[in-house]
Design an enzyme around this catalytic site. Structure first.
Site, mmCIF file in Angstrom:
data_model
loop_
_atom_site.group_PDB
_atom_site.id
_atom_site.type_symbol
_atom_site.label_atom_id
_atom_site.label_comp_id
_atom_site.label_asym_id
_atom_site.label_seq_id
_atom_site.Cartn_x
_atom_site.Cartn_y
_atom_site.Cartn_z
ATOM 1 N N GLY A 137 22.842 70.957 53.723
ATOM 2 C CA GLY A 137 23.736 70.043 53.029
ATOM 3 C C GLY A 137 23.131 69.509 51.740
ATOM 4 O O GLY A 137 23.814 69.379 50.724
ATOM 5 N N THR A 138 21.841 69.196 51.774
ATOM 6 C CA THR A 138 21.198 68.614 50.590
ATOM 7 C C THR A 138 21.254 69.586 49.414
ATOM 8 O O THR A 138 21.630 69.212 48.295
ATOM 9 C CB THR A 138 19.735 68.247 50.921
ATOM 10 N N ASN A 167 28.108 58.918 56.887
ATOM 11 C CA ASN A 167 27.226 59.265 58.016
ATOM 12 C C ASN A 167 26.709 58.053 58.781
ATOM 13 O O ASN A 167 26.293 58.176 59.912
ATOM 14 C CB ASN A 167 26.042 60.113 57.533
ATOM 15 N N SER A 172 26.627 71.628 56.725
ATOM 16 C CA SER A 172 25.263 71.817 57.214
ATOM 17 C C SER A 172 25.321 72.170 58.699
ATOM 18 O O SER A 172 25.832 71.384 59.515
ATOM 19 C CB SER A 172 24.494 70.508 57.008
ATOM 20 N N ALA A 173 24.800 73.344 59.052
ATOM 21 C CA ALA A 173 24.986 73.881 60.414
ATOM 22 C C ALA A 173 24.404 73.007 61.516
ATOM 23 O O ALA A 173 24.953 72.941 62.614
ATOM 24 C CB ALA A 173 24.379 75.284 60.495
ATOM 25 N N CYS A 191 12.843 52.725 56.598
ATOM 26 C CA CYS A 191 11.504 52.201 56.801
ATOM 27 C C CYS A 191 10.717 52.351 55.505
ATOM 28 O O CYS A 191 10.405 53.449 55.088
ATOM 29 C CB CYS A 191 10.829 52.975 57.917
HETATM 30 N N1 PLP Z 1 25.208 64.634 53.545
HETATM 31 C C1 PLP Z 1 25.445 63.904 54.655
HETATM 32 C C2 PLP Z 1 26.648 63.021 54.715
HETATM 33 C C3 PLP Z 1 24.566 63.968 55.736
HETATM 34 O O1 PLP Z 1 24.791 63.234 56.831
HETATM 35 C C4 PLP Z 1 23.428 64.821 55.629
HETATM 36 C C5 PLP Z 1 22.442 64.886 56.731
HETATM 37 O O2 PLP Z 1 21.885 63.882 57.133
HETATM 38 C C6 PLP Z 1 23.245 65.575 54.459
HETATM 39 C C7 PLP Z 1 24.159 65.450 53.440
HETATM 40 C C8 PLP Z 1 22.061 66.489 54.287
HETATM 41 O O3 PLP Z 1 22.190 67.643 55.057
HETATM 42 P P1 PLP Z 1 20.895 68.548 55.390
HETATM 43 O O4 PLP Z 1 20.169 67.839 56.480
HETATM 44 O O5 PLP Z 1 21.460 69.858 55.852
HETATM 45 O O6 PLP Z 1 20.117 68.703 54.146
#
Ligand code: PLP
Length: 376
Positions: free
Chosen positions: A70-71, A150, A198-199, A328
């Site tokens: 996802g990042t 999230n 993101s899988a 943290c």
């Molecule tokens: N975007 C959101 C809303 C997420 O919750 C996350 C994961 O925590 C990410 C992006 C990042 O995904 P990844 O862990 O695959 O890099």
């Protein structure tokens, strides 16, 4: 008994997904860029996976690009689009994931863009009028607003925002990492230019995700290198990961209705028990509103106590994994950027519970009993 209620952070790999991946870690090892039989075999597995994913979102396989998660997908959508189209203004919210916020802030710091933030109401919902106003003042902007948050689970109407973006010739990216595999997304009907997945958030492997880029939006690669992913992302593909992503997505969507029913019942039970057994518990954002939040997330604020600094640690000792509303930093526990934006009281104990279809009622009862013992 070990209880895992941190499924918004990551989910356990489904056994069927592992089974689908193993052949691509053992016998099918060819480099998908090689033209010989070994390479053709893994190339074909990637393209089959792409077709499966495209069918689930009603888009073309040519609009999907596999990434390391996802990042990277968020970074690519944001950094590459803004650079490719020479965009000067971006609009986002203060409660986006750091993959989005930090990417945009880096461009702002470098003087590439001006960054505007939409207003949020008291519960953390995007105030649509501010989106409209910012778009009218800055046509051609880059807009990044997540589908579901999230931490607090709030859901944003991406159809509505997408339509506004179209009206003002803006590029629209939505981080859909938390809604993929939970909600059906029909890209034929949703006016969005970029979405991300993101899988590991839906019982797939870690380190693999995807970026959807609407046909007609052409951006330069974010990772330079070989011609992989049709020149969009250099680097040998994570074949087993991609196969696992497609399998996990297919399987999670197949069971989506059944899982949702089960998880909604668990979430409702947890809301009721927390209110009954730990008076003074409140819920952050829309997370306790079943209509307006991600069904898999509940963010609670427990009564103020001097032991709250140790809350997650004490739960961990009892075998219960949850996540806090804290980041943290240098040993001190500060409310996260999301809870801070909502004005959360740092004295209270902020806990994010996030569920999967594997959780049980018994686990919910046990979790509340454990928490109750801390507050009595
Ligand atoms: N975007 C959101 C809303 C997420 O919750 C996350 C994961 O925590 C990410 C992006 C990042 O995904 P990844 O862990 O695959 O890099």
């Amino acid at each position: 008994m070990s209880i895992y209620l941190d499924n918004a952070a990551t989910t356990p790999l489904a056994p069927e997904v592992l089974d689908a991946m193993v052949p691509y870690l053992k016998e099918h090892f060819g480099n998908p860029s090689s033209v010989h039989a070994h390479g053709r075999e893994t190339r074909s597995a990637i393209e089959k996976a792409r077709k499966k994913v495209a069918a689930l979102f009603n888009c073309s396989p040519s609009e999907l690009f596999f990434t390391s998660g996802g990042t990277e997908a968020d970074n690519t959508a944001i950094l590459s689009t803004i650079r490719t189209y020479n965009i000067k203004h971006a609009i986002t919210s203060p409660i986006e994931h750091h993959a989005v916020l930090h990417s945009l802030q880096a461009l702002q710091k470098a003087g590439v863009i001006q960054l505007s933030f939409v207003d949020l109401d008291k519960k953390g919902n995007v105030v649509i009028e501010t989106v409209e106003k910012l778009l009218a003042e800055n046509p051609g902007s880059f807009v990044s607003l997540m589908h579901a948050n999230n931490e607090i689970g709030n859901i944003t109407d991406i159809g509505l925002i997408g339509a506004l973006c179209e009206e003002h010739r803006a590029f629209f990216h939505s981080d859909t990492v938390q809604t993929i595999a939970h909600f059906p997304i029909d890209l034929g009907l949703t006016p969005v230019d970029f979405i991300t997945g993101s899988a590991h958030k839906f019982h797939g492997p870690k380190g693999v995700g995807f970026l959807y880029i609407k046909a007609g939006k052409k951006i330069n690669p974010f990772i330079e290198g070989g011609a992989q992913e049709r020149n969009m992302r250099g680097g040998t593909e994570n074949v087993a990961g991609i196969v696992g992503l497609a399998k996990a997505l297919e399987q999670t969507y197949e069971k989506a209705e059944e899982s949702k029913k089960h998880i909604v019942a668990l979430k409702s039970l947890l809301i009721r028990l927390l209110q009954e057994k730990i008076p003074g518990t409140t819920f952050n954002g829309e997370s306790a509103n079943l209509e307006k939040s991600l069904f898999s997330v509940l963010n609670a604020s427990l009564p103020a106590s001097e032991d709250n600094d140790m809350l997650l640690f004490n739960l961990d000792i009892k075998g219960i994994s949850v996540s806090g509303g804290s980041a943290c930093t240098s040993g001190s526990l500060l409310p996260s950027h999301v809870l801070s934006a909502l004005g959360a009281n740092p004295q209270r104990g902020h806990v994010r519970f996030s569920f999967s279809a594997l959780n049980t009622e018994e686990e919910i009862h046990k979790t509340v009993e454990t928490l109750q013992s801390f507050f009595s």
